[in-house]
Design a protein around this motif. Sequence first.
Motif, mmCIF file in Angstrom:
data_model
loop_
_atom_site.group_PDB
_atom_site.id
_atom_site.type_symbol
_atom_site.label_atom_id
_atom_site.label_comp_id
_atom_site.label_asym_id
_atom_site.label_seq_id
_atom_site.Cartn_x
_atom_site.Cartn_y
_atom_site.Cartn_z
ATOM 1 N N ASP A 12 0.848 -1.197 0.000
ATOM 2 C CA ASP A 12 0.000 0.000 0.000
ATOM 3 C C ASP A 12 0.883 1.247 0.000
ATOM 4 O OD1 ASP A 12 -2.998 -1.010 0.959
ATOM 5 O OD2 ASP A 12 -1.369 -2.296 1.658
ATOM 6 N N GLU A 39 -8.911 -6.438 -7.087
ATOM 7 C CA GLU A 39 -9.156 -7.487 -6.094
ATOM 8 C C GLU A 39 -8.769 -7.004 -4.703
ATOM 9 O OE1 GLU A 39 -7.979 -11.456 -6.769
ATOM 10 O OE2 GLU A 39 -9.441 -11.612 -8.364
ATOM 11 N N PRO A 40 -9.409 -7.478 -3.619
ATOM 12 C CA PRO A 40 -10.631 -8.260 -3.739
ATOM 13 C C PRO A 40 -11.710 -7.380 -4.354
ATOM 14 C CG PRO A 40 -9.818 -8.216 -1.440
ATOM 15 C CD PRO A 40 -9.035 -7.222 -2.211
ATOM 16 N N ARG A 50 -14.989 -7.982 -0.190
ATOM 17 C CA ARG A 50 -13.937 -6.985 0.041
ATOM 18 C C ARG A 50 -14.251 -6.136 1.280
ATOM 19 N NH1 ARG A 50 -10.302 -3.802 -3.248
ATOM 20 N NH2 ARG A 50 -9.910 -1.811 -2.259
ATOM 21 N N ARG A 71 -12.043 -14.115 -5.344
ATOM 22 C CA ARG A 71 -11.305 -14.332 -6.608
ATOM 23 C C ARG A 71 -12.031 -15.343 -7.500
ATOM 24 N NH1 ARG A 71 -6.124 -14.852 -4.596
ATOM 25 N NH2 ARG A 71 -6.275 -12.588 -4.646
ATOM 26 N N ARG A 93 -4.171 -5.822 -8.269
ATOM 27 C CA ARG A 93 -3.907 -6.955 -7.367
ATOM 28 C C ARG A 93 -4.551 -8.247 -7.856
ATOM 29 N NH1 ARG A 93 -1.473 -5.013 -3.004
ATOM 30 N NH2 ARG A 93 -1.975 -2.963 -2.192
ATOM 31 N N THR A 98 -2.099 -12.229 -2.340
ATOM 32 C CA THR A 98 -2.447 -13.174 -1.268
ATOM 33 C C THR A 98 -1.178 -13.812 -0.695
ATOM 34 O OG1 THR A 98 -4.423 -13.645 -2.563
ATOM 35 C CG2 THR A 98 -4.007 -15.057 -0.667
ATOM 36 N N TYR A 101 0.468 -10.710 1.267
ATOM 37 C CA TYR A 101 -0.214 -10.215 2.483
ATOM 38 C C TYR A 101 -0.568 -11.348 3.453
ATOM 39 C CZ TYR A 101 -0.590 -5.418 0.824
ATOM 40 O OH TYR A 101 -0.295 -4.141 0.424
ATOM 41 N N GLN A 102 -1.273 -12.382 2.954
ATOM 42 C CA GLN A 102 -1.669 -13.457 3.875
ATOM 43 C C GLN A 102 -0.472 -14.361 4.165
ATOM 44 O OE1 GLN A 102 -4.066 -12.259 1.445
ATOM 45 N NE2 GLN A 102 -4.738 -11.203 3.307
ATOM 46 N N ARG A 147 -7.221 9.916 4.468
ATOM 47 C CA ARG A 147 -8.426 9.107 4.688
ATOM 48 C C ARG A 147 -8.313 8.095 5.822
ATOM 49 N NH1 ARG A 147 -8.633 4.609 0.256
ATOM 50 N NH2 ARG A 147 -6.478 4.005 0.398
ATOM 51 N N PHE A 152 -5.532 -3.290 6.649
ATOM 52 C CA PHE A 152 -4.162 -3.515 6.195
ATOM 53 C C PHE A 152 -3.324 -2.261 6.360
ATOM 54 C CE2 PHE A 152 -6.755 -6.677 4.056
ATOM 55 C CZ PHE A 152 -6.074 -7.822 4.424
ATOM 56 N N GLU A 153 -3.932 -1.126 5.990
ATOM 57 C CA GLU A 153 -3.189 0.140 6.074
ATOM 58 C C GLU A 153 -2.824 0.498 7.524
ATOM 59 O OE1 GLU A 153 -5.227 2.061 2.057
ATOM 60 O OE2 GLU A 153 -6.194 2.268 4.002
HETATM 61 P P1 TYD Z 1 -5.863 -1.709 -2.299
HETATM 62 O O1 TYD Z 1 -5.782 -2.547 -3.514
HETATM 63 O O2 TYD Z 1 -4.596 -1.102 -1.848
HETATM 64 O O3 TYD Z 1 -6.991 -0.664 -2.573
HETATM 65 P P2 TYD Z 1 -7.066 0.834 -2.078
HETATM 66 O O4 TYD Z 1 -6.083 1.552 -2.952
HETATM 67 O O5 TYD Z 1 -8.508 1.164 -2.340
HETATM 68 O O6 TYD Z 1 -6.700 0.833 -0.632
HETATM 69 O O7 TYD Z 1 -6.524 -2.440 -1.043
HETATM 70 C C1 TYD Z 1 -6.751 -3.758 -0.973
HETATM 71 C C2 TYD Z 1 -6.153 -4.327 0.276
HETATM 72 O O8 TYD Z 1 -6.427 -5.719 0.297
HETATM 73 C C3 TYD Z 1 -4.644 -4.154 0.337
HETATM 74 O O9 TYD Z 1 -4.282 -3.618 1.588
HETATM 75 C C4 TYD Z 1 -4.106 -5.557 0.249
HETATM 76 C C5 TYD Z 1 -5.271 -6.440 0.628
HETATM 77 N N1 TYD Z 1 -5.268 -7.727 -0.092
HETATM 78 C C6 TYD Z 1 -4.911 -8.874 0.573
HETATM 79 O O10 TYD Z 1 -4.574 -8.811 1.776
HETATM 80 N N2 TYD Z 1 -4.919 -10.068 -0.074
HETATM 81 C C7 TYD Z 1 -5.289 -10.177 -1.376
HETATM 82 O O11 TYD Z 1 -5.282 -11.296 -1.947
HETATM 83 C C8 TYD Z 1 -5.661 -8.987 -2.069
HETATM 84 C C9 TYD Z 1 -6.076 -9.070 -3.506
HETATM 85 C C10 TYD Z 1 -5.641 -7.782 -1.392
#
Ligand code: TYD
Length: 203
Positions: A12, A39-40, A50, A71, A93, A98, A101-102, A147, A152-153
Amino acid sequence: MPARFITFEGIDGAGKSTHLEAVAQRLRDGGDTVLCTREPGGTPLAESLRELVLNQPMDPMTEALLVFAARRDHVHQLIVPALARGETVLCDRFTDATFAYQGGGRGFDTAVLRQLEHDVHGTLQPDLTIWFDLPATLAAERRGAARSPDRFEQQDIEFFERVRRGYQARAQAAPHRIVRIDASLDRASVWRQIEGALESRQW
Ligand code: TYD
Protein backbone atom coordinates in the motif's frame (compact mmCIF):
# COMPACT_ATOMS: atom_id res chain seq x y z
CA MET A 1 -7.63 -9.26 -30.62
CA PRO A 2 -4.84 -10.10 -28.18
CA ALA A 3 -6.31 -11.26 -24.86
CA ARG A 4 -3.86 -10.11 -22.23
CA PHE A 5 -4.12 -10.37 -18.50
CA ILE A 6 -1.97 -7.82 -16.67
CA THR A 7 -1.86 -7.40 -12.89
CA PHE A 8 -0.51 -4.61 -10.70
CA GLU A 9 1.06 -5.37 -7.34
CA GLY A 10 2.92 -3.74 -4.48
CA ILE A 11 2.57 -2.68 -0.86
CA ASP A 12 0.00 0.00 0.00
CA GLY A 13 1.37 3.42 -1.00
CA ALA A 14 3.46 2.13 -3.92
CA GLY A 15 1.47 4.20 -6.45
CA LYS A 16 0.18 1.37 -8.63
CA SER A 17 -3.40 2.63 -9.12
CA THR A 18 -2.36 5.85 -10.93
CA HIS A 19 -0.14 3.91 -13.30
CA LEU A 20 -2.83 1.30 -13.96
CA GLU A 21 -4.97 4.06 -15.49
CA ALA A 22 -2.03 5.23 -17.63
CA VAL A 23 -1.37 1.68 -18.89
CA ALA A 24 -5.08 1.33 -19.74
CA GLN A 25 -4.92 4.54 -21.79
CA ARG A 26 -1.76 3.48 -23.60
CA LEU A 27 -3.24 0.11 -24.56
CA ARG A 28 -6.55 1.70 -25.66
CA ASP A 29 -4.57 4.09 -27.85
CA GLY A 30 -2.97 1.00 -29.40
CA GLY A 31 -6.43 -0.41 -30.22
CA ASP A 32 -7.09 -2.78 -27.29
CA THR A 33 -10.46 -3.04 -25.59
CA VAL A 34 -9.43 -2.73 -21.96
CA LEU A 35 -11.28 -3.84 -18.84
CA CYS A 36 -9.98 -2.43 -15.53
CA THR A 37 -10.86 -4.28 -12.37
CA ARG A 38 -9.53 -4.93 -8.87
CA GLU A 39 -9.16 -7.49 -6.09
CA PRO A 40 -10.63 -8.26 -3.74
CA GLY A 41 -13.63 -7.19 -5.80
CA GLY A 42 -14.69 -6.77 -9.41
CA THR A 43 -18.15 -8.40 -9.11
CA PRO A 44 -21.03 -7.57 -6.74
CA LEU A 45 -20.35 -10.66 -4.61
CA ALA A 46 -16.59 -10.08 -4.52
CA GLU A 47 -17.07 -6.40 -3.63
CA SER A 48 -19.23 -7.48 -0.66
CA LEU A 49 -16.46 -9.84 0.45
CA ARG A 50 -13.94 -6.99 0.04
CA GLU A 51 -15.93 -4.89 2.54
CA LEU A 52 -15.61 -7.70 5.09
CA VAL A 53 -11.92 -8.43 4.45
CA LEU A 54 -10.92 -4.77 4.69
CA ASN A 55 -13.01 -3.92 7.75
CA GLN A 56 -13.94 -6.92 9.94
CA PRO A 57 -11.48 -8.48 12.39
CA MET A 58 -10.77 -12.12 11.40
CA ASP A 59 -8.07 -14.76 11.66
CA PRO A 60 -5.55 -15.31 8.83
CA MET A 61 -7.22 -18.46 7.49
CA THR A 62 -10.62 -16.76 7.26
CA GLU A 63 -8.94 -13.86 5.48
CA ALA A 64 -7.20 -16.16 2.98
CA LEU A 65 -10.40 -18.11 2.28
CA LEU A 66 -12.43 -14.95 1.74
CA VAL A 67 -9.94 -13.41 -0.73
CA PHE A 68 -9.91 -16.69 -2.66
CA ALA A 69 -13.74 -16.89 -2.56
CA ALA A 70 -13.90 -13.36 -3.97
CA ARG A 71 -11.31 -14.33 -6.61
CA ARG A 72 -13.24 -17.43 -7.65
CA ASP A 73 -16.33 -15.34 -8.43
CA HIS A 74 -14.27 -12.61 -10.12
CA VAL A 75 -12.33 -15.03 -12.34
CA HIS A 76 -15.42 -16.92 -13.45
CA GLN A 77 -17.88 -14.04 -13.81
CA LEU A 78 -15.61 -11.33 -15.20
CA ILE A 79 -11.98 -12.12 -16.05
CA VAL A 80 -12.30 -15.34 -18.06
CA PRO A 81 -15.31 -14.11 -20.13
CA ALA A 82 -13.48 -10.83 -20.93
CA LEU A 83 -10.33 -12.68 -22.02
CA ALA A 84 -12.51 -15.01 -24.12
CA ARG A 85 -13.89 -11.93 -25.91
CA GLY A 86 -10.30 -10.92 -26.72
CA GLU A 87 -10.19 -8.05 -24.23
CA THR A 88 -7.18 -6.91 -22.25
CA VAL A 89 -7.82 -7.20 -18.52
CA LEU A 90 -5.93 -4.95 -16.09
CA CYS A 91 -6.35 -6.05 -12.50
CA ASP A 92 -5.31 -4.04 -9.44
CA ARG A 93 -3.91 -6.96 -7.37
CA PHE A 94 -4.36 -10.70 -7.86
CA THR A 95 -3.01 -13.89 -6.28
CA ASP A 96 0.51 -12.53 -5.73
CA ALA A 97 -1.13 -10.17 -3.20
CA THR A 98 -2.45 -13.17 -1.27
CA PHE A 99 1.04 -14.71 -1.09
CA ALA A 100 2.45 -11.33 -0.04
CA TYR A 101 -0.21 -10.21 2.48
CA GLN A 102 -1.67 -13.46 3.88
CA GLY A 103 1.51 -15.51 3.33
CA GLY A 104 4.21 -12.92 4.05
CA GLY A 105 2.34 -10.37 6.16
CA ARG A 106 0.16 -12.69 8.25
CA GLY A 107 2.45 -15.74 8.13
CA PHE A 108 -0.25 -18.03 6.74
CA ASP A 109 0.93 -21.36 5.28
CA THR A 110 2.01 -20.78 1.65
CA ALA A 111 1.59 -24.49 0.82
CA VAL A 112 -2.14 -24.08 1.53
CA LEU A 113 -2.17 -20.90 -0.58
CA ARG A 114 -0.54 -22.78 -3.46
CA GLN A 115 -3.23 -25.47 -3.25
CA LEU A 116 -5.99 -22.82 -3.24
CA GLU A 117 -4.35 -21.01 -6.16
CA HIS A 118 -4.42 -24.25 -8.13
CA ASP A 119 -8.01 -25.12 -7.18
CA VAL A 120 -9.46 -21.62 -7.62
CA HIS A 121 -7.96 -20.56 -10.93
CA GLY A 122 -6.10 -23.57 -12.30
CA THR A 123 -3.85 -22.58 -15.17
CA LEU A 124 -4.99 -18.94 -15.38
CA GLN A 125 -1.98 -16.76 -14.57
CA PRO A 126 -1.32 -13.15 -15.55
CA ASP A 127 0.66 -12.68 -18.78
CA LEU A 128 2.49 -9.86 -17.03
CA THR A 129 2.63 -8.63 -13.46
CA ILE A 130 3.95 -5.15 -12.78
CA TRP A 131 5.31 -5.12 -9.24
CA PHE A 132 5.84 -1.68 -7.70
CA ASP A 133 8.63 -2.23 -5.20
CA LEU A 134 9.79 0.28 -2.60
CA PRO A 135 10.88 0.26 1.05
CA ALA A 136 7.99 0.04 3.52
CA THR A 137 9.10 3.27 5.26
CA LEU A 138 8.83 5.25 2.02
CA ALA A 139 5.44 3.71 1.20
CA ALA A 140 4.19 4.72 4.67
CA GLU A 141 5.32 8.31 4.07
CA ARG A 142 3.47 8.36 0.76
CA ARG A 143 0.31 6.94 2.28
CA GLY A 144 0.54 9.76 4.81
CA ALA A 145 -2.44 10.46 7.00
CA ALA A 146 -4.93 10.61 4.14
CA ARG A 147 -8.43 9.11 4.69
CA SER A 148 -9.33 6.45 7.24
CA PRO A 149 -6.98 3.47 7.01
CA ASP A 150 -8.41 -0.04 6.46
CA ARG A 151 -7.26 -3.16 8.37
CA PHE A 152 -4.16 -3.52 6.19
CA GLU A 153 -3.19 0.14 6.07
CA GLN A 154 -3.23 0.16 9.91
CA GLN A 155 -0.39 -2.40 10.06
CA ASP A 156 3.13 -1.44 11.13
CA ILE A 157 6.31 -1.14 9.05
CA GLU A 158 7.43 -4.70 9.93
CA PHE A 159 4.18 -6.09 8.47
CA PHE A 160 4.77 -4.26 5.19
CA GLU A 161 8.41 -5.38 5.08
CA ARG A 162 7.17 -8.99 5.36
CA VAL A 163 4.64 -8.29 2.58
CA ARG A 164 7.47 -6.89 0.48
CA ARG A 165 9.55 -10.02 1.05
CA GLY A 166 6.50 -12.07 0.06
CA TYR A 167 6.44 -10.24 -3.27
CA GLN A 168 10.20 -10.74 -3.65
CA ALA A 169 9.80 -14.51 -3.23
CA ARG A 170 7.02 -14.62 -5.84
CA ALA A 171 9.09 -12.54 -8.26
CA GLN A 172 12.08 -14.85 -7.84
CA ALA A 173 9.89 -17.86 -8.58
CA ALA A 174 8.35 -16.28 -11.73
CA PRO A 175 11.00 -13.91 -13.14
CA HIS A 176 9.51 -13.80 -16.66
CA ARG A 177 6.00 -12.97 -15.53
CA ILE A 178 6.76 -10.54 -12.70
CA VAL A 179 8.60 -7.35 -13.63
CA ARG A 180 10.02 -5.37 -10.73
CA ILE A 181 9.60 -1.61 -10.99
CA ASP A 182 11.67 0.61 -8.71
CA ALA A 183 8.75 2.60 -7.28
CA SER A 184 10.98 4.67 -4.98
CA LEU A 185 11.83 6.93 -7.96
CA ASP A 186 9.80 9.90 -9.20
CA ARG A 187 6.62 9.34 -11.19
CA ALA A 188 8.20 9.94 -14.63
CA SER A 189 10.98 7.40 -13.96
CA VAL A 190 8.46 4.85 -12.76
CA TRP A 191 6.41 5.34 -15.93
CA ARG A 192 9.51 4.92 -18.12
CA GLN A 193 10.20 1.54 -16.49
CA ILE A 194 6.60 0.45 -17.13
CA GLU A 195 6.77 1.56 -20.76
CA GLY A 196 10.00 -0.43 -21.09
CA ALA A 197 8.28 -3.57 -19.81
CA LEU A 198 5.41 -3.11 -22.29
CA GLU A 199 7.69 -2.24 -25.21
CA SER A 200 9.91 -5.27 -24.62
CA ARG A 201 6.76 -7.36 -25.21
CA GLN A 202 5.81 -5.22 -28.21
CA TRP A 203 2.61 -4.13 -26.44
P1 TYD B 1 -5.86 -1.71 -2.30
O1 TYD B 1 -5.78 -2.55 -3.51
O2 TYD B 1 -4.60 -1.10 -1.85
O3 TYD B 1 -6.99 -0.66 -2.57
P2 TYD B 1 -7.07 0.83 -2.08
O4 TYD B 1 -6.08 1.55 -2.95
O5 TYD B 1 -8.51 1.16 -2.34
O6 TYD B 1 -6.70 0.83 -0.63
O7 TYD B 1 -6.52 -2.44 -1.04
C1 TYD B 1 -6.75 -3.76 -0.97
C2 TYD B 1 -6.15 -4.33 0.28
O8 TYD B 1 -6.43 -5.72 0.30
C3 TYD B 1 -4.64 -4.15 0.34
O9 TYD B 1 -4.28 -3.62 1.59
C4 TYD B 1 -4.11 -5.56 0.25
C5 TYD B 1 -5.27 -6.44 0.63
N1 TYD B 1 -5.27 -7.73 -0.09
C6 TYD B 1 -4.91 -8.87 0.57
O10 TYD B 1 -4.57 -8.81 1.78
N2 TYD B 1 -4.92 -10.07 -0.07
C7 TYD B 1 -5.29 -10.18 -1.38
O11 TYD B 1 -5.28 -11.30 -1.95
C8 TYD B 1 -5.66 -8.99 -2.07
C9 TYD B 1 -6.08 -9.07 -3.51
C10 TYD B 1 -5.64 -7.78 -1.39
